[in-house]
Motif scaffolding. Structure first.
Motif, mmCIF file in Angstrom:
data_model
loop_
_atom_site.group_PDB
_atom_site.id
_atom_site.type_symbol
_atom_site.label_atom_id
_atom_site.label_comp_id
_atom_site.label_asym_id
_atom_site.label_seq_id
_atom_site.Cartn_x
_atom_site.Cartn_y
_atom_site.Cartn_z
ATOM 1 N N SER A 169 -68.468 8.423 8.153
ATOM 2 C CA SER A 169 -69.612 9.194 8.645
ATOM 3 C C SER A 169 -70.939 8.720 8.082
ATOM 4 C CB SER A 169 -69.418 10.682 8.335
ATOM 5 O OG SER A 169 -69.154 10.899 6.967
ATOM 6 N N GLY A 170 -70.921 7.791 7.128
ATOM 7 C CA GLY A 170 -72.159 7.227 6.613
ATOM 8 C C GLY A 170 -72.445 5.823 7.103
ATOM 9 N N ASP A 216 -73.623 7.841 0.496
ATOM 10 C CA ASP A 216 -72.365 8.452 0.057
ATOM 11 C C ASP A 216 -72.561 9.662 -0.840
ATOM 12 O OD1 ASP A 216 -70.295 6.657 1.224
ATOM 13 O OD2 ASP A 216 -71.405 5.158 0.106
ATOM 14 N N HIS A 217 -73.255 10.672 -0.335
ATOM 15 C CA HIS A 217 -73.419 11.913 -1.078
ATOM 16 C C HIS A 217 -72.177 12.792 -0.956
ATOM 17 C CE1 HIS A 217 -77.555 10.520 -0.713
ATOM 18 N NE2 HIS A 217 -77.895 11.370 -1.652
ATOM 19 N N VAL A 218 -72.013 13.693 -1.913
ATOM 20 C CA VAL A 218 -70.888 14.618 -1.902
ATOM 21 C C VAL A 218 -70.901 15.438 -0.603
ATOM 22 C CG1 VAL A 218 -69.795 16.559 -3.089
ATOM 23 C CG2 VAL A 218 -70.925 14.753 -4.417
ATOM 24 N N VAL A 219 -69.739 15.583 0.001
ATOM 25 C CA VAL A 219 -69.624 16.275 1.274
ATOM 26 C C VAL A 219 -69.978 17.755 1.113
ATOM 27 C CG1 VAL A 219 -68.005 17.005 3.080
ATOM 28 C CG2 VAL A 219 -67.889 14.685 2.143
ATOM 29 N N HIS A 244 -63.408 8.486 7.068
ATOM 30 C CA HIS A 244 -63.980 8.531 5.733
ATOM 31 C C HIS A 244 -65.123 9.534 5.808
ATOM 32 C CE1 HIS A 244 -62.543 4.542 3.708
ATOM 33 N NE2 HIS A 244 -61.572 5.376 3.966
ATOM 34 N N VAL A 245 -64.858 10.729 5.319
ATOM 35 C CA VAL A 245 -65.855 11.793 5.385
ATOM 36 C C VAL A 245 -66.809 11.642 4.210
ATOM 37 C CG1 VAL A 245 -66.239 14.269 5.546
ATOM 38 C CG2 VAL A 245 -64.149 13.275 6.492
ATOM 39 N N SER A 246 -68.068 11.463 4.531
ATOM 40 C CA SER A 246 -69.105 11.265 3.535
ATOM 41 C C SER A 246 -70.337 12.030 4.001
ATOM 42 C CB SER A 246 -69.399 9.766 3.377
ATOM 43 O OG SER A 246 -70.356 9.539 2.371
ATOM 44 N N ARG A 247 -71.445 11.846 3.321
ATOM 45 C CA ARG A 247 -72.694 12.484 3.759
ATOM 46 C C ARG A 247 -73.833 11.504 3.537
ATOM 47 N NH1 ARG A 247 -76.356 16.159 0.941
ATOM 48 N NH2 ARG A 247 -74.849 16.165 -0.762
ATOM 49 N N GLY A 291 -59.795 11.092 5.094
ATOM 50 C CA GLY A 291 -60.071 10.704 3.721
ATOM 51 C C GLY A 291 -61.526 10.962 3.366
ATOM 52 N N LEU A 292 -61.827 10.838 2.085
ATOM 53 C CA LEU A 292 -63.182 11.044 1.579
ATOM 54 C C LEU A 292 -63.725 9.735 1.034
ATOM 55 C CD1 LEU A 292 -62.624 14.371 -0.417
ATOM 56 C CD2 LEU A 292 -63.315 14.102 1.978
ATOM 57 N N ASP A 293 -65.049 9.590 1.070
ATOM 58 C CA ASP A 293 -65.671 8.395 0.501
ATOM 59 C C ASP A 293 -67.095 8.730 0.075
ATOM 60 O OD1 ASP A 293 -66.409 5.923 -0.336
ATOM 61 O OD2 ASP A 293 -66.250 4.936 1.608
#
Length: 420
Positions: free
Chosen positions: A260-261, A296-299, A286-289, A324-326
């Motif tokens: 998402s980034g 890559d900020h905390v979701v 890859h869920v990001s913000r 997943g998270l990234d």
């Protein structure tokens, strides 16, 4: 269970039931969701193979919060603490640089044995493992190119590294009984406008073809490829663009990773999920913000996360999507970052599961857009938080912000002494 939690849940259960939503069944479905939690949040993407190597590939971690993990033992200890504050059973996502070994080994020579301590730990914890080759922060990526490099010797090094990574992923899947997703991302690209966009992509395609030549049991390992729009040092051109990997993934039956980034700063990925689901073997998220760039900020529970959850649930895509998270943030407690991001991702999915999906679809089919909008807006105020609290407490996990007390205690007793 505390009386107030049970009472709030019972009230919410009745409200949702009035619209045909069975909260018990919803929580059973949520139980099946496994989030792949990225290990690199815990030590700022340093890994253990080349601790003193400068981060490259457009990766930048900001902040000096105390207590970063210095060893694999410390990282696993921190992950255990984070997992104790997150409901459900999940997976841990490793990069190749997190090999836990005393042997001096380069990336192209890694073997499953260099990760056996991770496998043993995952077995004890009942976790799955996912994997990534590390195509950055290495002397052979110093000019920003890896699998698309013009030098065949350097290209060969990265091909062999990715081949080794796939075998390690298959080992994880076989040992743990949970399919490992092995995801390839490379930083290759130019800072300024190139004269030749085609040749690097031809080389990348040839490299990928060779990497995937070895057939591995999909029960143990699934391959994914990840695109990017731009990064630091590759602002003008990225070899592995979305169009490149979408075509490659569809043609070669690989999972397509959407980070998402990794798109335009104002571009969301939620709307892409339904389209890709029609043509791909599966999707890796890859869920990001992002903020301004792929930072890559905390979701957080923002609009994009809510929309991602909605698309996954409304389209029945959870079975073919690996979530997943990234992100990596060294300006706050690293364990808190894991907990916040993972709990938010689960909450986003839960919130979508608690919407009157069939009523919304029926109203839309009938052209009753007034009812559709009304339900969408009114359900924003429905007490999904009471259902989430019940889910957490039923799993022995702290409710709401109560988990922060445990993190602060752990910080005082475990993290701060690491810097003394």
């Amino acid at each position: 269970m505390r009386k107030e939690t049970a009472q709030s849940y019972d009230y919410a259960k009745q409200l949702y039931a009035a619209h045909g939503i069975d909260t018990e069944k919803v929580l059973q479905e949520l139980e099946k969701v496994k989030i792949s939690i990225h290990c690199w949040q815990g030590d700022d993407v340093r890994g253990f193979l080349f601790r003193d190597k400068e981060l490259t590939g457009g990766i930048s971690v900001t902040g000096q919060y105390p207590g970063a993990a210095q060893t694999a033992v410390q990282l696993r200890q921190d992950l255990e603490k984070a997992l104790s504050l997150i409901p459900g059973k999940h997976k841990i996502n490793l990069h190749a640089i997190y090999a836990d070994t005393e042997e001096e080994v380069d990336l192209d020579s890694l073997e499953p044995k260099h990760f056996q301590n991770w496998v043993n730990w995952a077995k004890e914890q009942g976790l799955g493992l996912d994997f990534n080759p590390t195509c950055f922060s290495h002397k052979n990526s110093s000019d920003g190119f890896t699998l698309s490099h013009s030098d065949p010797k350097i290209r060969r090094f990265w091909i062999e590294h990715c081949q080794a990574a796939r075998r390690i992923g298959a080992h994880f899947g076989e040992q743990l009984g949970q399919t490992c997703v092995t995801n390839i991302w490379i930083p290759d690209g130019y800072k300024d406008v190139p004269a030749d966009r085609l040749a690097p992509r031809q080389r990348l395609k040839a490299s990928l073809d060779e990497i995937f030549k070895e057939e591995l049991d999909p029960q143990y390992n699934l391959d994914a490829v990840e695109s990017k729009l731009f990064g630091i040092g590759s602002e003008a051109y990225v070899v592995g663009s979305h169009e490149f990997y979408m075509g490659y993934g569809i043609l070669n039956k690989k999972l397509i990773c959407l980070d998402s980034g990794h798109f335009h700063p104002t571009e969301g990925i939620a709307g892409k999920l339904s389209s890709l689901s029609l043509f791909t073997e599966g999707i890796l998220l890859h869920v990001s913000r992002p903020m301004r760039w792929d930072s890559d900020h905390v979701v957080t529970m923002d609009d994009e996360l809510v929309e991602i959850g909605r698309e996954l649930v409304r389209g029945n895509l959870l079975d073919k999507t690996h979530v997943g998270l990234d992100f990596f943030d060294a300006s706050i407690n690293r364990i808190a970052a894991w907990v916040i991001g993972t709990r938010n991702t689960l909450k986003g999915i839960l919130r979508a599961m608690l919407e009157p999906i069939e009523l919304l679809k029926a109203a839309e089919h009938e052209g009753d857009y007034t009812t559709r909008l009304t339900l969408l807006e009114e359900f924003k105020a429905y007490p999904f938080g009471a259902v989430w609290d019940y889910y957490c407490e039923s799993h022995g996990v702290p409710v709401r912000e109560e988990w922060l007390t445990e993190v602060k205690t752990y910080e005082k007793n475990v993290l701060l002494p690491r810097n003394s």
